[in-house]
Design a protein around this motif. Structure first.
Motif: not given
Length: 94
Positions: A27-43
């Motif tokens: 999702s776009r939200t997951t990509l946003s979290n990845i680019e922000k460095g959020a700890p939620g997305p799977e490695i």
């Protein structure tokens, strides 16, 4: 730092966030979290997105080195200015 490199790689390729999210199957939200460095997305997801935009992960590929050298000042700005002191151990020997 990895999220920042992913954002830079995406911009260099002229991809919108939605385009990259669609290519990665996230999702776009997951990509946003990845680019922000959020700890939620799977490695694994983070590594897949990094590979899609050409971020060198484990090797010193020429392209990865050029990108890293070009943005060294930005990377250094992300490092903490201070490190927390270690917690003092309690003396519980009665």
């Amino acid at each position: 730092m990895l999220g920042r490199l992913i954002r830079i790689g995406r911009a260099e390729r002229g991809l919108t966030a939605q385009d990259l999210a669609d290519r990665a199957g996230i999702s776009r939200t997951t990509l946003s979290n990845i680019e922000k460095g959020a700890p939620g997305p799977e490695i694994g997801t983070v590594f897949e997105v990094a590979a899609l935009v050409g971020v060198a992960l484990f090797g010193e590929e020429e392209r990865g080195l050029q990108l890293q050298n070009a943005h060294l000042g930005e990377k250094l700005a992300l490092l903490p200015k201070a490190v927390r002191r270690s917690v003092k151990e309690a003396d519980d020997d009665f």
